[in-house]
Each structure stands twice: as structure tokens, then as C-alpha cells.
Design a protein around this motif. Structure first.
Motif, PDB file in Angstrom:
ATOM      1  N   LEU A  51     -28.063-124.154  16.131  1.00 48.23           N
ATOM      2  CA  LEU A  51     -27.902-122.714  15.915  1.00 48.23           C
ATOM      3  C   LEU A  51     -27.257-122.429  14.563  1.00 48.23           C
ATOM      4  CD1 LEU A  51     -26.800-121.583  19.482  1.00 48.23           C
ATOM      5  CD2 LEU A  51     -28.988-121.116  18.355  1.00 48.23           C
ATOM      6  N   THR A  52     -26.375-123.312  14.126  1.00 53.76           N
ATOM      7  CA  THR A  52     -25.765-123.158  12.812  1.00 53.76           C
ATOM      8  C   THR A  52     -26.817-123.303  11.719  1.00 53.76           C
ATOM      9  OG1 THR A  52     -23.674-124.019  13.656  1.00 53.76           O
ATOM     10  CG2 THR A  52     -23.975-124.054  11.270  1.00 53.76           C
ATOM     11  N   LEU A  53     -27.727-124.243  11.898  1.00 52.82           N
ATOM     12  CA  LEU A  53     -28.797-124.458  10.925  1.00 52.82           C
ATOM     13  C   LEU A  53     -29.859-123.360  10.995  1.00 52.82           C
ATOM     14  CD1 LEU A  53     -30.051-126.334   8.791  1.00 52.82           C
ATOM     15  CD2 LEU A  53     -31.099-127.615  10.659  1.00 52.82           C
ATOM     16  N   LEU A  54     -29.988-122.728  12.154  1.00 51.17           N
ATOM     17  CA  LEU A  54     -31.036-121.727  12.346  1.00 51.17           C
ATOM     18  C   LEU A  54     -30.880-120.524  11.412  1.00 51.17           C
ATOM     19  CD1 LEU A  54     -33.522-120.860  13.967  1.00 51.17           C
ATOM     20  CD2 LEU A  54     -31.982-119.917  15.693  1.00 51.17           C
ATOM     21  N   LEU A  55     -29.666-120.085  11.165  1.00 54.50           N
ATOM     22  CA  LEU A  55     -29.466-118.888  10.332  1.00 54.50           C
ATOM     23  C   LEU A  55     -29.965-119.064   8.892  1.00 54.50           C
ATOM     24  CD1 LEU A  55     -26.082-117.545  11.700  1.00 54.50           C
ATOM     25  CD2 LEU A  55     -28.396-116.700  12.151  1.00 54.50           C
ATOM     26  N   PRO A  56     -29.587-120.137   8.182  1.00 53.54           N
ATOM     27  CA  PRO A  56     -30.144-120.278   6.835  1.00 53.54           C
ATOM     28  C   PRO A  56     -31.659-120.523   6.852  1.00 53.54           C
ATOM     29  CG  PRO A  56     -28.690-122.126   7.349  1.00 53.54           C
ATOM     30  CD  PRO A  56     -28.558-121.142   8.458  1.00 53.54           C
ATOM     31  N   VAL A  57     -32.161-121.178   7.880  1.00 58.80           N
ATOM     32  CA  VAL A  57     -33.608-121.379   7.979  1.00 58.80           C
ATOM     33  C   VAL A  57     -34.309-120.034   8.132  1.00 58.80           C
ATOM     34  CG1 VAL A  57     -35.442-122.313   9.461  1.00 58.80           C
ATOM     35  CG2 VAL A  57     -33.494-123.749   8.819  1.00 58.80           C
ATOM     36  N   LEU A  58     -33.752-119.161   8.969  1.00 61.88           N
ATOM     37  CA  LEU A  58     -34.343-117.822   9.137  1.00 61.88           C
ATOM     38  C   LEU A  58     -34.265-117.024   7.837  1.00 61.88           C
ATOM     39  CD1 LEU A  58     -33.121-116.864  12.715  1.00 61.88           C
ATOM     40  CD2 LEU A  58     -35.471-117.329  11.990  1.00 61.88           C
ATOM     41  N   ALA A  59     -33.171-117.167   7.114  1.00 62.45           N
ATOM     42  CA  ALA A  59     -33.064-116.479   5.815  1.00 62.45           C
ATOM     43  C   ALA A  59     -34.159-116.968   4.875  1.00 62.45           C
ATOM     44  CB  ALA A  59     -31.687-116.713   5.205  1.00 62.45           C
ATOM     45  N   GLY A  60     -34.402-118.277   4.875  1.00 63.59           N
ATOM     46  CA  GLY A  60     -35.473-118.825   4.048  1.00 63.59           C
ATOM     47  C   GLY A  60     -36.843-118.348   4.488  1.00 63.59           C
ATOM     48  N   MET A  61     -37.037-118.241   5.812  1.00 63.08           N
ATOM     49  CA  MET A  61     -38.322-117.789   6.334  1.00 63.08           C
ATOM     50  C   MET A  61     -38.602-116.335   5.950  1.00 63.08           C
ATOM     51  SD  MET A  61     -38.051-119.598  10.088  1.00 63.08           S
ATOM     52  CE  MET A  61     -39.554-119.020  10.832  1.00 63.08           C
ATOM     53  N   MET A  62     -37.555-115.530   5.836  1.00 64.63           N
ATOM     54  CA  MET A  62     -37.730-114.120   5.523  1.00 64.63           C
ATOM     55  C   MET A  62     -37.633-113.825   4.021  1.00 64.63           C
ATOM     56  SD  MET A  62     -35.720-112.439   8.736  1.00 64.63           S
ATOM     57  CE  MET A  62     -36.201-110.787   8.323  1.00 64.63           C
ATOM     58  N   SER A  63     -37.220-114.805   3.231  1.00 62.82           N
ATOM     59  CA  SER A  63     -37.009-114.583   1.805  1.00 62.82           C
ATOM     60  C   SER A  63     -38.248-114.108   1.033  1.00 62.82           C
ATOM     61  CB  SER A  63     -36.413-115.827   1.150  1.00 62.82           C
ATOM     62  OG  SER A  63     -37.332-116.893   1.182  1.00 62.82           O
ATOM     63  N   PRO A  64     -39.470-114.458   1.426  1.00 65.50           N
ATOM     64  CA  PRO A  64     -40.618-113.938   0.670  1.00 65.50           C
ATOM     65  C   PRO A  64     -40.695-112.407   0.638  1.00 65.50           C
ATOM     66  CG  PRO A  64     -41.319-115.785   2.007  1.00 65.50           C
ATOM     67  CD  PRO A  64     -39.905-115.461   2.407  1.00 65.50           C
ATOM     68  N   LEU A  65     -40.101-111.748   1.616  1.00 67.34           N
ATOM     69  CA  LEU A  65     -40.095-110.276   1.596  1.00 67.34           C
ATOM     70  C   LEU A  65     -39.365-109.752   0.365  1.00 67.34           C
ATOM     71  CD1 LEU A  65     -39.389-109.466   5.347  1.00 67.34           C
ATOM     72  CD2 LEU A  65     -41.551-109.167   4.123  1.00 67.34           C
ATOM     73  N   VAL A  66     -38.353-110.498  -0.074  1.00 63.47           N
ATOM     74  CA  VAL A  66     -37.579-110.114  -1.258  1.00 63.47           C
ATOM     75  C   VAL A  66     -38.176-110.740  -2.513  1.00 63.47           C
ATOM     76  CG1 VAL A  66     -35.294-110.287  -2.340  1.00 63.47           C
ATOM     77  CG2 VAL A  66     -35.481-109.874   0.113  1.00 63.47           C
ATOM     78  N   LEU A  67     -38.648-111.969  -2.388  1.00 61.21           N
ATOM     79  CA  LEU A  67     -39.149-112.700  -3.559  1.00 61.21           C
ATOM     80  C   LEU A  67     -40.532-112.226  -4.022  1.00 61.21           C
ATOM     81  CD1 LEU A  67     -38.140-116.327  -2.486  1.00 61.21           C
ATOM     82  CD2 LEU A  67     -36.947-114.821  -4.095  1.00 61.21           C
ATOM     83  N   PHE A  68     -41.392-111.857  -3.085  1.00 60.96           N
ATOM     84  CA  PHE A  68     -42.773-111.512  -3.428  1.00 60.96           C
ATOM     85  C   PHE A  68     -43.228-110.198  -2.785  1.00 60.96           C
ATOM     86  CE2 PHE A  68     -42.569-116.222  -2.680  1.00 60.96           C
ATOM     87  CZ  PHE A  68     -42.459-116.599  -4.003  1.00 60.96           C
ATOM     88  N   PRO A  69     -42.469-109.118  -2.904  1.00 56.81           N
ATOM     89  CA  PRO A  69     -42.849-107.886  -2.207  1.00 56.81           C
ATOM     90  C   PRO A  69     -44.204-107.328  -2.650  1.00 56.81           C
ATOM     91  CG  PRO A  69     -41.091-107.447  -3.786  1.00 56.81           C
ATOM     92  CD  PRO A  69     -41.270-108.942  -3.723  1.00 56.81           C
ATOM     93  N   ALA A  70     -44.545-107.469  -3.922  1.00 59.48           N
ATOM     94  CA  ALA A  70     -45.825-106.925  -4.410  1.00 59.48           C
ATOM     95  C   ALA A  70     -47.013-107.648  -3.785  1.00 59.48           C
ATOM     96  CB  ALA A  70     -45.892-107.028  -5.930  1.00 59.48           C
ATOM     97  N   ASP A  71     -46.829-108.917  -3.444  1.00 57.25           N
ATOM     98  CA  ASP A  71     -47.915-109.690  -2.830  1.00 57.25           C
ATOM     99  C   ASP A  71     -48.023-109.433  -1.321  1.00 57.25           C
ATOM    100  OD1 ASP A  71     -48.279-110.797  -5.322  1.00 57.25           O
ATOM    101  OD2 ASP A  71     -47.169-112.631  -4.849  1.00 57.25           O
ATOM    102  N   LEU A  72     -46.919-108.992  -0.720  1.00 53.47           N
ATOM    103  CA  LEU A  72     -46.884-108.850   0.731  1.00 53.47           C
ATOM    104  C   LEU A  72     -47.150-107.431   1.226  1.00 53.47           C
ATOM    105  CD1 LEU A  72     -43.860-111.192   1.462  1.00 53.47           C
ATOM    106  CD2 LEU A  72     -46.288-111.685   1.745  1.00 53.47           C
ATOM    107  N   PHE A  73     -47.091-106.474   0.304  1.00 49.87           N
ATOM    108  CA  PHE A  73     -47.344-105.085   0.673  1.00 49.87           C
ATOM    109  C   PHE A  73     -48.358-104.492  -0.304  1.00 49.87           C
ATOM    110  CE2 PHE A  73     -43.229-106.102   2.397  1.00 49.87           C
ATOM    111  CZ  PHE A  73     -43.281-105.553   3.671  1.00 49.87           C
TER     112      PHE A  73
END
Length: 164
Positions: A100-122
């Protein structure tokens, strides 16, 4: 307390309270196992080249987040290993706090493309299939919060219930 007294006490507890107590006891485990199954399923897809719709996005994201140190197929396989390992931890319950401790940074990484590549995702303010794939991870974050709270001792309290 005699058997007759236990039966009478049980009959005095309304059905909705008994159902709520049952759900409150078992739902965190069901949530943990189902989240683990989803991670194993999506992680396994990444082991097969071309099977995951997120493969190219994983490559770009990991490449950017690791400053080019990890990219291409290695990024996808590494992501697959982490997702499957976390899934197994959640399903089995073994080393759960570490998982569970490892899950939080993994989830942040999984969601990071929303911030890193918004023009490609929307496109025209509408989420692409890849964006929808990532947005569902918001539910994972909420589920992780419930599981972390539960592992730290939080429990649901059902109004009107009492211990037997």
C-alpha cells in the motif's frame, strides 16, 4: 450469555443494521482483492507487445519521468512487473502495508500523463480513449485511501449496532 439470549439479541437488531455491519466488515477485503485483480490483469497485458492500449503512453511517460534512463520496451515491462507484483500483494494480503505504501507513488505515475501530455489526451476538451483509461485511476486513488485507512486500524461504525 445463553443461546436463547443470543438469538433474542440478534432478532432485536434490525436487518439493515446487520447488512450494513456485514458490508462494513467485508467490503475492504473485497475492494483490496478486486483492485489487485485489476492491477494483475492490466499488468499482464503489458508483457505482450501490442496488447496494451497504453503501451506507447507508458513508454513516453516513463522515459520522461526517468529523464531518458528507462524507455521503450524496458519501461513497459518494468511497469508490468510493478503492477503485477502490487496486484499479487493486494490479492494475497502478504506484505500489505509495504504494498500500500508503494501503491501511492505508482498511482501518481499512472496518472501523470494527464499533466505531462494534456494536449495529446484531450481533443477539443474531450478525453481520448487513453485519457479515459487514466481517469479511471481516480477510483484507484480513492480505493487506496480506504485500504490504507483500514490497514491503519480505521473501521466503519454502524449506527444502532452493538457487538454480540
Amino acid at each position: 450469555m445463553s443461546v436463547g439470549e443470543l438469538v433474542r439479541v440478534r432478532e432485536e437488531i434490525p436487518m439493515r443494521v446487520r447488512i450494513a455491519a456485514w458490508l462494513g466488515t467485508r467490503s475492504p477485503e473485497a475492494l483490496r482483492i478486486s483492485l489487485g485483480m485489476i492491477l494483475v490483469m492490466f499488468g499482464n497485458l503489458k508483457f505482450v507487445p501490442g496488447a496494451s492500449p497504453a503501451e506507447a503512453l507508458v513508454m513516453r511517460t516513463v522515459d520522461l519521468l526517468t529523464f531518458g534512463l528507462i524507455g521503450g520496451r524496458a519501461a513497459v515491462v518494468g511497469t508490468a512487473l510493478v503492477e503485477v507484483a502490487l496486484g499479487v500483494v493486494l490479492i494475497s494480503g502478504i506484505a500489505l502495508r509495504a504494498g500500500l505504501t508503494l501503491l501511492l507513488p505508482v498511482l501518481a505515475g499512472m496518472m501523470s500523463p494527464l499533466v505531462l501530455f494534456p494536449a495529446d489526451l484531450f481533443v477539443n476538451f474531450r478525453p481520448t480513449l487513453e485519457a479515459q483509461y487514466i481517469i479511471k485511476d481516480i477510483v484507484f486513488v480513492a480505493a487506496a485511501g480506504v485500504l490504507i485507512a483500514h490497514s491503519l486500524g480505521a473501521r466503519m461504525v454502524v449506527p444502532g449496532s452493538r457487538r454480540l
